[in-house]
Write a protein that holds these residues in place. Sequence first.
Motif, PDB file in Angstrom:
ATOM      1  N   GLN A 124       0.833  -1.188   0.000  1.00  0.00           N
ATOM      2  CA  GLN A 124       0.000   0.000   0.000  1.00  0.00           C
ATOM      3  C   GLN A 124       0.869   1.239   0.000  1.00  0.00           C
ATOM      4  OE1 GLN A 124      -2.875  -0.043   3.103  1.00  0.00           O
ATOM      5  NE2 GLN A 124      -3.871   1.827   2.408  1.00  0.00           N
ATOM      6  N   ARG A 125       0.979   1.877  -1.140  1.00  0.00           N
ATOM      7  CA  ARG A 125       1.817   3.062  -1.261  1.00  0.00           C
ATOM      8  C   ARG A 125       1.094   4.318  -0.786  1.00  0.00           C
ATOM      9  NH1 ARG A 125       3.262   5.710  -5.657  1.00  0.00           N
ATOM     10  NH2 ARG A 125       5.411   6.404  -5.554  1.00  0.00           N
ATOM     11  N   GLU A 126      -0.187   4.310  -1.022  1.00  0.00           N
ATOM     12  CA  GLU A 126      -0.986   5.483  -0.641  1.00  0.00           C
ATOM     13  C   GLU A 126      -2.223   5.000   0.088  1.00  0.00           C
ATOM     14  OE1 GLU A 126      -1.616   7.195  -4.703  1.00  0.00           O
ATOM     15  OE2 GLU A 126      -0.065   5.676  -4.901  1.00  0.00           O
ATOM     16  N   PRO A 127      -2.914   5.912   0.737  1.00  0.00           N
ATOM     17  CA  PRO A 127      -4.106   5.467   1.473  1.00  0.00           C
ATOM     18  C   PRO A 127      -5.134   4.787   0.586  1.00  0.00           C
ATOM     19  CG  PRO A 127      -3.671   7.823   1.863  1.00  0.00           C
ATOM     20  CD  PRO A 127      -2.601   7.343   0.958  1.00  0.00           C
ATOM     21  N   HIS A 128      -5.190   5.184  -0.675  1.00  0.00           N
ATOM     22  CA  HIS A 128      -6.284   4.639  -1.474  1.00  0.00           C
ATOM     23  C   HIS A 128      -5.811   3.834  -2.665  1.00  0.00           C
ATOM     24  CE1 HIS A 128      -9.389   6.490   0.813  1.00  0.00           C
ATOM     25  NE2 HIS A 128      -8.821   7.677   0.702  1.00  0.00           N
ATOM     26  N   ARG A 129      -4.726   3.058  -2.442  1.00  0.00           N
ATOM     27  CA  ARG A 129      -4.322   2.199  -3.554  1.00  0.00           C
ATOM     28  C   ARG A 129      -3.386   1.113  -3.068  1.00  0.00           C
ATOM     29  NH1 ARG A 129      -1.868   3.542  -8.639  1.00  0.00           N
ATOM     30  NH2 ARG A 129      -1.298   5.596  -7.860  1.00  0.00           N
ATOM     31  N   VAL A 130      -3.573  -0.062  -3.628  1.00  0.00           N
ATOM     32  CA  VAL A 130      -2.612  -1.147  -3.365  1.00  0.00           C
ATOM     33  C   VAL A 130      -2.219  -1.767  -4.691  1.00  0.00           C
ATOM     34  CG1 VAL A 130      -3.394  -1.791  -1.069  1.00  0.00           C
ATOM     35  CG2 VAL A 130      -4.523  -2.760  -3.050  1.00  0.00           C
ATOM     36  N   ALA A 131      -0.990  -2.287  -4.738  1.00  0.00           N
ATOM     37  CA  ALA A 131      -0.529  -2.950  -5.950  1.00  0.00           C
ATOM     38  C   ALA A 131       0.245  -4.189  -5.550  1.00  0.00           C
ATOM     39  CB  ALA A 131       0.348  -2.015  -6.772  1.00  0.00           C
ATOM     40  N   SER A 132       0.011  -5.250  -6.310  1.00  0.00           N
ATOM     41  CA  SER A 132       0.681  -6.511  -5.979  1.00  0.00           C
ATOM     42  C   SER A 132       1.947  -6.610  -6.817  1.00  0.00           C
ATOM     43  CB  SER A 132      -0.281  -7.657  -6.292  1.00  0.00           C
ATOM     44  OG  SER A 132       0.402  -8.856  -6.426  1.00  0.00           O
ATOM     45  N   CYS A 133       2.995  -5.912  -6.385  1.00  0.00           N
ATOM     46  CA  CYS A 133       4.208  -5.887  -7.199  1.00  0.00           C
ATOM     47  C   CYS A 133       5.427  -5.662  -6.317  1.00  0.00           C
ATOM     48  CB  CYS A 133       4.117  -4.766  -8.231  1.00  0.00           C
ATOM     49  SG  CYS A 133       5.546  -4.698  -9.306  1.00  0.00           S
ATOM     50  N   PHE A 134       6.463  -6.469  -6.543  1.00  0.00           N
ATOM     51  CA  PHE A 134       7.651  -6.357  -5.706  1.00  0.00           C
ATOM     52  C   PHE A 134       8.417  -5.066  -5.897  1.00  0.00           C
ATOM     53  CE2 PHE A 134       7.394  -9.914  -3.232  1.00  0.00           C
ATOM     54  CZ  PHE A 134       7.233 -11.092  -3.939  1.00  0.00           C
ATOM     55  N   MET A 135       8.061  -4.298  -6.900  1.00  0.00           N
ATOM     56  CA  MET A 135       8.726  -2.995  -7.062  1.00  0.00           C
ATOM     57  C   MET A 135       8.452  -2.099  -5.865  1.00  0.00           C
ATOM     58  SD  MET A 135       8.779  -1.750 -10.952  1.00  0.00           S
ATOM     59  CE  MET A 135       7.054  -1.592 -11.284  1.00  0.00           C
ATOM     60  N   TYR A 136       7.383  -2.411  -5.160  1.00  0.00           N
ATOM     61  CA  TYR A 136       7.002  -1.541  -4.043  1.00  0.00           C
ATOM     62  C   TYR A 136       7.258  -2.217  -2.708  1.00  0.00           C
ATOM     63  CZ  TYR A 136       4.855   0.498  -8.060  1.00  0.00           C
ATOM     64  OH  TYR A 136       4.653   1.021  -9.299  1.00  0.00           O
ATOM     65  N   ARG A 137       8.224  -3.127  -2.684  1.00  0.00           N
ATOM     66  CA  ARG A 137       8.416  -3.888  -1.465  1.00  0.00           C
ATOM     67  C   ARG A 137       8.896  -3.031  -0.296  1.00  0.00           C
ATOM     68  NH1 ARG A 137      12.052  -4.916  -5.138  1.00  0.00           N
ATOM     69  NH2 ARG A 137      14.288  -4.786  -4.717  1.00  0.00           N
ATOM     70  N   ASP A 138       9.292  -1.808  -0.565  1.00  0.00           N
ATOM     71  CA  ASP A 138       9.731  -0.959   0.536  1.00  0.00           C
ATOM     72  C   ASP A 138       8.585  -0.354   1.311  1.00  0.00           C
ATOM     73  OD1 ASP A 138      12.146   0.274  -1.783  1.00  0.00           O
ATOM     74  OD2 ASP A 138      12.260  -1.437  -0.408  1.00  0.00           O
ATOM     75  N   VAL A 139       7.406  -0.397   0.747  1.00  0.00           N
ATOM     76  CA  VAL A 139       6.296   0.213   1.486  1.00  0.00           C
ATOM     77  C   VAL A 139       5.525  -0.868   2.225  1.00  0.00           C
ATOM     78  CG1 VAL A 139       6.134   2.033  -0.221  1.00  0.00           C
ATOM     79  CG2 VAL A 139       4.633   0.061  -0.366  1.00  0.00           C
ATOM     80  N   PRO A 140       4.757  -0.483   3.220  1.00  0.00           N
ATOM     81  CA  PRO A 140       4.055  -1.498   4.020  1.00  0.00           C
ATOM     82  C   PRO A 140       3.004  -2.263   3.227  1.00  0.00           C
ATOM     83  CG  PRO A 140       3.421   0.728   4.685  1.00  0.00           C
ATOM     84  CD  PRO A 140       4.571   0.877   3.749  1.00  0.00           C
ATOM     85  N   ILE A 141       2.771  -3.473   3.687  1.00  0.00           N
ATOM     86  CA  ILE A 141       1.727  -4.294   3.084  1.00  0.00           C
ATOM     87  C   ILE A 141       0.384  -3.871   3.663  1.00  0.00           C
ATOM     88  CG2 ILE A 141       0.888  -6.686   2.849  1.00  0.00           C
ATOM     89  CD1 ILE A 141       3.717  -7.600   3.114  1.00  0.00           C
TER      90      ILE A 141
END
Lengths: 341, 301, 354
Positions: C307-324
């Motif tokens: 979950q990079r932002e309050p209103h979006r999630v993406a299933s991609c390891f590119m964003y592994r630094d942000v919380p699940i």
Amino acid sequence: MTTVAPLHGAGVPATGKPVLEVRDLRVHYDTDVGQVPAVDGASFSLQSGERLALVGESGSGKTTLAMALLRLTRPPGRIVSGEVLLNGQDLLKLDDKEMRGVRLSGIALVQQGAMNSMNPVVRVREQLLDGLYDHGIKLTKVEARERVAQLLTGVGLTPEVADMFPHELSGGMKQRVCIATATSLGPKVIVADEPTSALDVVVQRQVMVTLGRLQAGLHAAVVLVGHDMGLVAQFADTIGVMYAGKLVEVAPVAQIFGRPLHPYTKLLIESLPTLDHKQEKFVGIPGLPPALLDLPPGCVFHPRCPSVMEHCRGLAPGLREEQSRRWVACHLFPGEQVRNA
Amino acid sequence: MQPAVARTRFGIERRLTGRWLTTYRYARRNPALLMGLAILSALFLFWAVGSLMVDSSEARPLSAPPDLRPSLEYPLGTDRVGRNIFAVIVSGTVLTLRIGLIAGAVGISIGTVLAFVAGYYGGWIDAVIRGVVDTLITVPQLLILIIIAASVRGGLNVEQMGLVIATLSWTRPARVMRAQVLTMRQRSYVEVARLSGMSGPEVIFRELMPNLMPYIVASFVLAVAGGILASVGLEALGLGPLESPTLGVTIYWNIYYSSLLHGMWWWWGPPMLIIVLLFVGLFLVTAGLDEWANPRLRKRI
Amino acid sequence: MSDQIELRGVTKVFGGGLFERDRNVALEGVSLTVATDRPAITAVAGESGSGKTTLARLLLGVIEPTSGQVLYNGKDLRKMSRDERRQFRREVQPIFQDPFEVYNPFYKIDHIFSVPVAKYQMASSKAEARKLVHGALEMVGLRPQETLGRYPHQLSGGQRQRAMVARALLLKPRVILADEPVSMVDASLRATILESVRRLNRELGISVVYITHDLTTAYQISDNIIVLYKGRIAEAGAVEHVIRDPRHPYTQLLVQSIPQPKPDKRWSAYELEAGTAGRAGSTGCKFADRCPSAMQSCWDTVPPLYQREPHRVASCFMYRDVPIMDGNDVATVFRQPARRGPDAAAAAPVSERA
């Protein structure tokens, strides 16, 4: 009836004679209650390498027109009158045998759902070679292999595909095989009737880009029939808008979208949803397309037209050249009636 | 055609043009159906007029002098034992048809019910029914019927003939209709009906059955025709109701009394002619109905 | 907990059983809540094979999950009593894609209205039934005189589809599942039908699940969106984020491929894929074989929803630094519209948009 001077797409210079010229083509359907004018006097012409898109909604006659170009009209449809000149030769005057010779080699078809009409027990290789052999081309085994590989790479598929059966391929791959088959004899005109309607958006793009590349390589003209305005905006040079069997506007693609003239075209463009911003209201075209058996008098669009005038109920406007390279069939744009020399 | 006005469910008036007009226009375009119906109507007329002229008692032996050639008093002459052949044919046509109808009706009823159950519910019910049907279809029908008919003590009457034939006549209709049910079950309107609260049997009766009517009717007519043939076959072998003047039994008596050798064409001719007409008429109607049920066979829109 | 349909960890597998060859994992590990007290329009987007139709049928209760649960107002569908099931059926209604197949050609159009009215005992008299049906038709812009009493083939595709919407309206459900309601309808009529669906949501407070492959209409009509790829959620969230600024490579690919009606903004030159078959038996992200940014970890494990932002999630390891994302339910990242449910007194102001 108005005859139209040769029309050129935007960015396609008028280099001499058009490769395809359609003059006042009429196709009727015989029903119990009378003849239905599915295509009522269509005229246009295409230069080599030009991409024309025929757009319209269901019942507009665009598919009927496309089929008629190849003389594939089946009963109860019937080509009533008109001329279809391919490099000057009138296809409507040929006998069946001659026409079969012209199909595929001169003018080819990629159909909607063509991928579903591939013979499931025949390998891709044979399907590709079938058309060639039918036209009397003889190839040795080695030559055939090479030709097939060439055709497949031309549409972005690997040569291994030749040994597969249709069910082993995805929808997009099958459609590309159909495009390869259609272009195997280097036709001058490719008619594509909603070739991507059953395909996903990503695959659709691949297939259309492939078609475009092939077409450019052959310097062939394309008649694309469709109802997806976005797709035609991406692909075509010229757009012909059809309504209730008539061509109501023909113009270069930028102008159709930028400055549509015919009220129907205008409403159609305005009803397209956009990705730019959320729309407050969705605007459609009020009313219903007319039943072809019971067409309104005068201009066929007048019952739904926001700019209807008294004049429109009485007299049907013909296609007139409003400015160079633009034709509109509307009383708002009297223009000049152009006669063919 | 006078357009009639009907009040539909929610108070909207609608002219009765749709279905009737299409039916009328369609009949004009389907010559097989028309011809078949014409033949059957002619036979019906023949029977109607005939039964006014003679009554069934004259179809019994010793009701007239034997071996008479056709004359004004006896339009089809008489046979070796004194039956008025005209009366025989008139009653026989109806009796044979009745056998066919019984066979057809019972056969279709069983066949339809089994087809729907198998097609709609699927699973093991379908597997069982399908197995039974497929097995019975491969069995030579006449052979089994002969065995059954011959084992019944004291012979069969007309109604019993019909039932005997019905034991096997349901298999083909069942098969045809199961296939249709399987196709229709997939349609979205079945799903919509279920989501609107309909139960399984209700869906079968209200949604599927009406659309299967063409197939049911066509199968029925075919079953009747088949039943008539089967009955004639059995009767000609002497296994039918010998006291009744059905067409097949008449043929049996023809064989028994060697009417062919005696040149009594007025005795062997008519039953054969009527059988042929009946069968051709029924067959044409089936072919016509087939065209109606299967729009792809239609030559025009 | 109340007032919603919920998919909890639902997986649906077709085939398999004794004959293993045709095993198809249509949907895997999806958790989603469709709330009815704050009615929103949720889009479920994906291509063919993404599992969106399976999702719709699970929500409708037409099929059962292979594992996981489908709950309505907290009750598992499989464990419902007959009455509860009936209630569920009434409150969750579909609009199907094909405007012809949904009609039984034997009956007039009235049939699709008369059956539910009778089955769900919605009217105590013929006159009342008539009023209900006429009202529903008028709400979608159809004239009862021109529509009722006709056979399906006598109406146009657009009219038939609108009649389907009217039927959904008639039953005053809480949730409408619209499965590609406009894909088989002409462009000029799409706008009218979509406008009807939007009105259903805004004026009657009905939640809509809009299933489609057309991202443009999904963007226009919905508040939130879930993008499915081969049975898993690739990206989800507020539609403004997901469509206008996609983060998952698949969503990016999708959005780029949309043919926009702008001749000056043509598709950029595109690398043609030579029609690859995926690596069989991979346990990782299903998009790995087509992804330009695939890493080793992508083939091994399925990426969770970051979950990079309050209103979006993406299933991609590119964003592994942000919380699940917290919990399983994707709907927690949805933006709630200000509109109230059917039980609320007045309609909320329309000015607040997702």
